[in-house]
Design a protein around this motif. Sequence first.
Motif, mmCIF file in Angstrom:
data_model
loop_
_atom_site.group_PDB
_atom_site.id
_atom_site.type_symbol
_atom_site.label_atom_id
_atom_site.label_comp_id
_atom_site.label_asym_id
_atom_site.label_seq_id
_atom_site.Cartn_x
_atom_site.Cartn_y
_atom_site.Cartn_z
ATOM 1 N N ALA A 77 22.753 2.203 52.588
ATOM 2 C CA ALA A 77 21.707 2.676 51.678
ATOM 3 C C ALA A 77 21.775 1.954 50.336
ATOM 4 C CB ALA A 77 21.834 4.188 51.481
ATOM 5 N N MET A 78 22.975 1.814 49.775
ATOM 6 C CA MET A 78 23.102 1.128 48.490
ATOM 7 C C MET A 78 22.773 -0.355 48.614
ATOM 8 S SD MET A 78 26.377 2.981 46.669
ATOM 9 C CE MET A 78 26.254 1.910 45.239
ATOM 10 N N SER A 79 23.101 -0.960 49.753
ATOM 11 C CA SER A 79 22.757 -2.369 49.957
ATOM 12 C C SER A 79 21.252 -2.567 49.944
ATOM 13 C CB SER A 79 23.353 -2.870 51.273
ATOM 14 O OG SER A 79 24.770 -2.844 51.239
ATOM 15 N N ARG A 80 20.527 -1.680 50.619
ATOM 16 C CA ARG A 80 19.051 -1.778 50.641
ATOM 17 C C ARG A 80 18.457 -1.553 49.258
ATOM 18 N NH1 ARG A 80 19.807 1.247 55.494
ATOM 19 N NH2 ARG A 80 19.287 3.173 54.373
ATOM 20 N N GLN A 81 19.186 -0.807 48.414
ATOM 21 C CA GLN A 81 18.694 -0.445 47.085
ATOM 22 C C GLN A 81 19.304 -1.309 45.977
ATOM 23 O OE1 GLN A 81 17.996 4.232 48.428
ATOM 24 N NE2 GLN A 81 19.414 3.801 46.769
ATOM 25 N N ASP A 82 19.853 -2.453 46.340
ATOM 26 C CA ASP A 82 20.413 -3.384 45.354
ATOM 27 C C ASP A 82 21.538 -2.749 44.537
ATOM 28 O OD1 ASP A 82 18.448 -5.362 46.067
ATOM 29 O OD2 ASP A 82 17.004 -4.233 44.859
ATOM 30 N N GLY A 83 22.294 -1.848 45.177
ATOM 31 C CA GLY A 83 23.410 -1.202 44.506
ATOM 32 C C GLY A 83 23.037 -0.007 43.654
ATOM 33 N N LEU A 84 21.748 0.316 43.580
ATOM 34 C CA LEU A 84 21.271 1.422 42.743
ATOM 35 C C LEU A 84 21.352 2.755 43.487
ATOM 36 C CD1 LEU A 84 18.014 -0.272 41.402
ATOM 37 C CD2 LEU A 84 20.221 -0.115 40.223
ATOM 38 N N TYR A 85 21.485 3.817 42.724
ATOM 39 C CA TYR A 85 21.380 5.176 43.265
ATOM 40 C C TYR A 85 21.132 6.105 42.077
ATOM 41 C CZ TYR A 85 26.095 5.885 41.469
ATOM 42 O OH TYR A 85 27.192 5.979 40.637
ATOM 43 N N SER A 86 20.850 7.343 42.370
ATOM 44 C CA SER A 86 20.559 8.295 41.299
ATOM 45 C C SER A 86 21.563 9.434 41.295
ATOM 46 C CB SER A 86 19.145 8.868 41.450
ATOM 47 O OG SER A 86 19.020 9.560 42.678
ATOM 48 N N VAL A 87 21.757 10.000 40.117
ATOM 49 C CA VAL A 87 22.560 11.208 39.943
ATOM 50 C C VAL A 87 21.615 12.339 39.580
ATOM 51 C CG1 VAL A 87 24.354 12.350 38.604
ATOM 52 C CG2 VAL A 87 24.615 9.941 39.224
ATOM 53 N N LEU A 88 21.600 13.368 40.424
ATOM 54 C CA LEU A 88 20.781 14.556 40.182
ATOM 55 C C LEU A 88 21.673 15.579 39.491
ATOM 56 C CD1 LEU A 88 17.874 15.663 40.872
ATOM 57 C CD2 LEU A 88 18.968 16.821 42.796
ATOM 58 N N GLU A 89 21.454 15.766 38.194
ATOM 59 C CA GLU A 89 22.302 16.659 37.410
ATOM 60 C C GLU A 89 21.686 18.049 37.338
ATOM 61 O OE1 GLU A 89 24.581 15.260 33.766
ATOM 62 O OE2 GLU A 89 23.085 16.591 32.863
ATOM 63 N N LEU A 90 22.474 19.051 37.733
ATOM 64 C CA LEU A 90 22.002 20.429 37.837
ATOM 65 C C LEU A 90 22.689 21.265 36.767
ATOM 66 C CD1 LEU A 90 22.593 20.474 41.671
ATOM 67 C CD2 LEU A 90 20.360 20.245 40.594
ATOM 68 N N GLU A 92 22.156 24.663 33.627
ATOM 69 C CA GLU A 92 21.411 25.876 33.294
ATOM 70 C C GLU A 92 20.112 25.552 32.570
ATOM 71 O OE1 GLU A 92 24.159 28.204 31.064
ATOM 72 O OE2 GLU A 92 25.263 28.899 32.823
ATOM 73 N N SER A 93 20.039 24.400 31.920
ATOM 74 C CA SER A 93 18.839 24.043 31.168
ATOM 75 C C SER A 93 17.812 23.306 32.025
ATOM 76 C CB SER A 93 19.222 23.165 29.965
ATOM 77 O OG SER A 93 19.872 21.980 30.395
ATOM 78 N N GLY A 94 18.154 23.020 33.286
ATOM 79 C CA GLY A 94 17.204 22.351 34.161
ATOM 80 C C GLY A 94 17.845 21.256 34.985
ATOM 81 N N THR A 95 17.008 20.544 35.725
ATOM 82 C CA THR A 95 17.474 19.480 36.616
ATOM 83 C C THR A 95 16.864 18.151 36.180
ATOM 84 O OG1 THR A 95 17.636 21.034 38.462
ATOM 85 C CG2 THR A 95 17.542 18.695 39.014
ATOM 86 N N ARG A 96 17.707 17.092 36.172
ATOM 87 C CA ARG A 96 17.187 15.782 35.832
ATOM 88 C C ARG A 96 17.832 14.755 36.753
ATOM 89 N NH1 ARG A 96 17.615 13.665 30.448
ATOM 90 N NH2 ARG A 96 17.578 11.635 31.507
ATOM 91 N N ALA A 97 17.172 13.609 36.878
ATOM 92 C CA ALA A 97 17.693 12.518 37.699
ATOM 93 C C ALA A 97 17.700 11.236 36.884
ATOM 94 C CB ALA A 97 16.844 12.333 38.955
ATOM 95 N N ASP A 98 18.788 10.477 37.002
ATOM 96 C CA ASP A 98 18.923 9.197 36.309
ATOM 97 C C ASP A 98 19.508 8.174 37.273
ATOM 98 O OD1 ASP A 98 18.494 9.862 33.221
ATOM 99 O OD2 ASP A 98 19.673 11.483 34.104
ATOM 100 N N VAL A 99 19.168 6.916 37.061
ATOM 101 C CA VAL A 99 19.630 5.831 37.921
ATOM 102 C C VAL A 99 20.896 5.212 37.348
ATOM 103 C CG1 VAL A 99 19.064 3.545 38.846
ATOM 104 C CG2 VAL A 99 17.326 5.360 38.797
ATOM 105 N N VAL A 100 21.865 4.955 38.224
ATOM 106 C CA VAL A 100 23.113 4.286 37.850
ATOM 107 C C VAL A 100 23.087 2.872 38.425
ATOM 108 C CG1 VAL A 100 25.629 4.325 38.029
ATOM 109 C CG2 VAL A 100 24.365 6.477 37.797
#
Length: 510
Positions: A77-90, A92-100
């Motif tokens: 999966a990471m190879s297909r995505q050029d080494g990129l992936y996301s962190v879904l942070e959960l 109490e104030s909400g949910t956000r996603a950022d790319v590493v």
Amino acid sequence: MSTSGDVPRLDRARSGGLPRLGAAAPSDPSRAGIIHLGLGAFHRAHAAVHTARALAAEEGDWGIIGFANRSRSVVDAMSRQDGLYSVLELSESGTRADVVDVHRGVGVMAEDPQAVIREVADAHRRILTLTVSEGGYYVSPRTGHLDVDAEPLRADLADPSAPRTVIGLLARGLTVRARSGEPFTVLPCDNVSAAGQTARRMVTEFLEHSGAEDDVLTYVRDQVAFPDAMVDRIVPATTPETSDQVAELLGVRDAAPVRAEQFSMWVIEDDFPAGRPAWERGGAIMSDEVEKYEQVKLRILNGPHSLIAYLGALDDRGTIPEAFEQDWIAEATLALIERENVPTIDLPAGFDVDEYIADLQHRWRNHDLGHRTRQVGSDGSMRLPQRVPVPALFHLERGDMPALLALTVAAWFACVIPPRGIEPGEQARAMSDPAQQRLQEVAASAATPAEHARVLLESGCLSAQLAEHEEFVETVGHLLTTIVRSGPRAAAGEALSASLTSAPSKENRP
């Protein structure tokens, strides 16, 4: 929640406008200064995140070459995505996603172990980090030395030039690197006591057993650092819904996302002869008190976390929050922390233990994380020897019975190596353990729960020293009997009543 197939895949061409966690590493793989073994969710949500944040504060050649243990799923999966992936942070104030964007190469150790050796030998690589779980260090629970009786390790010792275990790979890679004499750092990021010192000892013992030359041993002793570290972040298992959440938040489909709580702690001994990222500017704590922080983690978070998982699973609770919201489980857990574990810890300077415990309760009650009891309860044969014997022996040697630590052991047995007369339930049956079959064979002839507990403890599955305390063995057996006959809640009540009562007197045992 959108699950449509027309959401574009995450890759470098589509990443420009996406929220970035920290900064990207230099794009040239040859400049990557870090190797990582164990390309699982924890590494990608923890050390990789701190590295990305460090790069945002201070540039450097700190890309990561990552190796999964055996599975190709994340690597592909990471190879297909050029080494990129996301962190879904959960939180109490909400949910956000950022790319590493810090990984500059990925592979699979089991498929190409020689690639790991080449990377360790490469002078451009300056740090190797590890998340290979407690079992990857091959420490014998009986002796504390290298487990030379383990079959994979025996095979590596027979042919150290073609290793398959992590310890064997490190030993061979450092043997080759010794020819250049370039300094290097091995930084374990696992829940292992004195992990850096442990890794050094296991690698050195492997080299000695395999007949390594003196100049290699001298190089490892003088030019290779093995700093200790403490890691702390809850990273629940990724589910199919995780990708759907990322797709809604980012507008791209990530095949390798990770979920994590907002809290993240990394305490590192500052011993890096070949340099390091500015991790202290990326949220890490550089400290000469790692051992004290480690005690906090093992005895306030990890050990009680195991108790929640085992009691919760026996009560048919699927997640840690579902288990911890049961008053009797929360009461037993907090009593384990405050009565039996905190008194055994030499706290770091300025550390607010009450605040840490209060934060921990919020983390355990976070239903958005959905941390599963079966996940936390797995691999107990590797984890509990790090979490139970030292604090238990502390009290036993003072004549007191650590009945809640005994309950942790009894509940583990009930879940993973159940005695006759109990059906532990779906959540417990789903727990995995590398020693499960062996321990089941050890206890196969036991006629009663108490005998079941005795033969398991006397096998040294936790520690030989702990098994010598007859009163502890009897207490575990009694509590296991109560779990079988009356259920986990009754056993928790008995353990609470018996906690830190005088150990030698039978009438004071539960």
